[in-house]
Design an enzyme around this catalytic site. Structure first.
Site: not given
Length: 345
Positions: A202, A243-245
């Site tokens: 990441h 969460a991511h993004n």
């Protein structure tokens, strides 16, 4: 930290909130309490007719009362206002003013190379600021907090005890981060095959815009390739996971135990009530409101109220639930008919 600042007269309360004083003006209050536990020096509020019995029996010295309830029996001294909860917040600010810690860096704190500190910064015991961290004016960093290399925190923000702010994470001005929250940690991303699950690096960022509140033990992951962004004025409750993004718009409310999966886009002024979940790679439009425990597994148009799993427009969900509840007695009647038929051969 907030400490009692001293009593306020009924007239001072009315002037502070722009309300209309009714009844004795010589009352003073030095605390706040709910209607059923308020004493003669306590301020309470009466904003809903459902609490009329409590208001009638209340021993509150002074009460903030909604306009449409002003004529109901209850404590004699009252301040009539359009919005009692908002008025109460203003009085609490005056009765219990914030007392920020004295500026300075505790001797047990660890500061890396190239750390930049603004004016009036306060850093508590055992905090760790790695290389290149930047703090704006009047930032407060709680005990045991860790700010990894290159993290930046804007002016007048509060980083609570044991908070972790990941490398390169950018936090805006007037942000409050409660104890134990983790911002900019690595997200849950893997490539899976027969040999197992291989972590995806990441390398995206995490950006928290101005005037955001982040609750205790909330986790906001950094992006995998893109940035994770929390829009200005958004308020995030305890135990929320973003969460991511993910990109969340402005002035949103995410309540306890909400989870938002990766790469989802959430618009402005969205409300996700407690334990709601949003699947990944979706778009939730502006002003969407999701009831508690809603499961959103598809895009939601702007301005829609949704509930249930899978999420449906609220009225549709309630109608379907009503139908289900009516099925139980119908099933009992049908079973009785079958038993009667079988009994008679």
């Amino acid at each position: 930290d907030r400490r009692m600042a001293g009593p306020l007269s009924a007239r001072a309360v009315a002037d502070l909130v722009g309300g209309r004083l009714v009844g004795p003006a010589d009352v003073t209050v030095d605390s706040v309490a709910p209607l059923d536990r308020a004493g003669p020096t306590a301020l309470s509020l009466f904003a809903s007719a459902r609490y009329a019995d409590r208001f009638r029996a209340s021993g509150a010295g002074l009460t903030l009362v909604a306009e449409d309830l002003a004529g109901l029996p209850g404590p004699a001294s009252r301040v009539v206002v359009a919005d009692p909860p908002r008025a109460m917040a203003a009085v609490v600010e005056r009765l219990y003013p914030a007392t920020p810690p004295a500026p300075g860096v505790d001797p047990t704190a660890r500061l890396g190379r190239g750390v930049t500190l603004g004016d009036g910064v306060a850093i508590a015991p055992h905090a760790v600021l790695e290389d290149g961290v930047r703090l704006g004016d009047r930032v407060r960093v709680g005990a045991g907090a860790v700010l990894e290399a290159g993290a930046a925190v804007g002016p007048d923000s509060v980083v609570g005890p044991r908070v972790v702010i990941g490398a390169g994470t950018v936090v805006g001005a007037r942000v409050t981060i409660k104890p134990g929250a983790v911002l900019g940690g690595t997200g849950f991303g893997y490539i899976s095959d027969r040999e197992g699950h291989r972590r995806i690096p990441h390398v995206g960022g995490c950006r928290i815009e101005d005037d955001v509140d982040i609750g205790a033990n909330a986790c906001i992951d950094r992006g995998s390739l893109d940035d994770t962004v929390i829009g200005a004025g958004t308020k995030i409750d305890n135990l929320v996971h973003v969460a991511h993004n993910v990109r969340i718009g402005r002035r949103c409310l995410l309540m306890a135990e909400v989870g938002v999966a990766g790469s989802t886009r959430i618009g402005d002024d969205v409300v996700l009530a407690g334990q709601s979940g949003v699947a990944g790679h979706l778009t939730v439009g502006d002003r969407v409101r999701a009831a508690a425990q809603t499961g959103i597994i598809g895009d939601v148009p702007a301005g829609t109220d949704v509930s249930g799993f899978p999420a449906r427009p609220n009225r549709e969900f309630l109608r379907s639930q009503a139908v289900l509840y009516r099925l139980a007695p119908l099933l009992r009647d049908l079973e009785a008919v079958v038993r009667k038929r079988d009994a008679h051969g």
